[in-house]
Design an enzyme around this catalytic site. Structure first.
Site, PDB file in Angstrom:
ATOM      1  N   GLN A  46       0.833  -1.208   0.000  1.00  0.00           N
ATOM      2  CA  GLN A  46       0.000   0.000   0.000  1.00  0.00           C
ATOM      3  C   GLN A  46       0.864   1.253   0.000  1.00  0.00           C
ATOM      4  OE1 GLN A  46      -2.349  -0.561   3.539  1.00  0.00           O
ATOM      5  NE2 GLN A  46      -4.103  -1.385   2.431  1.00  0.00           N
ATOM      6  N   THR A  77     -12.242  -4.781   4.986  1.00  0.00           N
ATOM      7  CA  THR A  77     -11.460  -3.560   5.127  1.00  0.00           C
ATOM      8  C   THR A  77     -11.982  -2.551   4.123  1.00  0.00           C
ATOM      9  OG1 THR A  77      -9.282  -2.569   4.753  1.00  0.00           O
ATOM     10  CG2 THR A  77      -9.732  -4.617   3.622  1.00  0.00           C
ATOM     11  N   CYS A  95     -12.702   3.319   8.143  1.00  0.00           N
ATOM     12  CA  CYS A  95     -11.638   2.353   8.380  1.00  0.00           C
ATOM     13  C   CYS A  95     -12.174   1.416   9.445  1.00  0.00           C
ATOM     14  CB  CYS A  95     -10.351   3.035   8.838  1.00  0.00           C
ATOM     15  SG  CYS A  95      -9.024   1.879   9.210  1.00  0.00           S
TER      16      CYS A  95
END
Length: 231
Positions: free
Chosen positions: A52, A83, A196
């Site tokens: 990421q 996620t 998140c």
């Protein structure tokens, strides 16, 4: 009951919340000793996190697509990515299998529209707050998205990776998040998405007058509904 395929481990702290809530809600719906039928593929988050931050989303796609195919082979009847951030590659992952994927942004957008929310704040990783994949999908459904200023986005991101992903919830970090929530509300947000899966460990609706939309809880409710819906 349909078998749920979970791609988890990003982080395992949030995946365990998914597992607990799924089983609690299935038991509440069916009673007795009922529990969720599911298969879980938990990835190594260290590898995902490194990719990421290096911007190698293609490599993350390969990992998640492999996980999706493994879940399909294991008997999963639909797919869930546990996620928010990795929904950046959700379309590519969905294309790797024949079973459907229940997209977290779609179920969040549906909930916002049910509540009459037309302007919403978005908290999450910097990837989620700054890149188009999340905001544009909401905006396509007529929902205006507000994000914090750059310095605050950086703080929010750091707290997620350095603290929440390790199960750490510090009072000073909670204060940072609540201050940002208030600022987003002052800027016109009618509610704030906890975009998140770990943020719900830190703040919740009892902490603020601004409605908070915890994506984990919203996603889980939709997953259970899908699992208990006959074909």
């Amino acid at each position: 009951m349909k078998t749920i395929g979970l791609i988890g481990g990003m982080s395992w702290e949030s995946t365990q919340v998914y597992y607990r809530l799924l089983n609690q809600q299935v038991q509440a719906a069916l009673g007795g000793h009922a529990s969720a039928k599911l298969v879980l593929y938990s990835v190594d988050f260290a590898e995902i996190e490194r990719l990421q931050h290096s911007g190698d989303w293609a490599a993350t796609t390969v990992i998640l697509a492999d996980a999706a195919r493994a879940l399909e082979r294991a008997g999963a009847e639909f797919l869930v990515i546990c996620t928010n951030t990795m929904h950046k590659v959700a379309d590519e992952v969905a294309a790797a299998v024949r079973i459907p994927l229940l997209h977290i942004v779609d179920v969040v957008a549906e909930r916002l529209k049910q509540d009459g929310i037309e302007s919403v704040g978005l908290l999450g990783t910097q990837f989620t707050m700054e890149q188009d994949f999340y905001r544009e999908r909401l905006e396509q459904q007529g929902i205006r998205v507000l994000v914090p200023e750059l310095a605050e986005r950086q703080q929010i991101h750091r707290i997620i990776f350095d603290e929440l992903c390790h199960g750490q919830c510090h009072p000073e970090s909670k204060s940072v998040y609540l201050k940002v929530v208030d600022e987003l509300a002052s800027a016109g947000a009618q509610g704030v998405i906890l975009g998140c899966t770990e943020i719900g460990m830190l703040i919740n609706n009892s902490d603020t007058k601004v409605p908070l939309y915890d994506t984990t809880h919203i996603h889980v409710k939709a997953i259970v509904t899908e699992s208990l819906t006959a074909d």
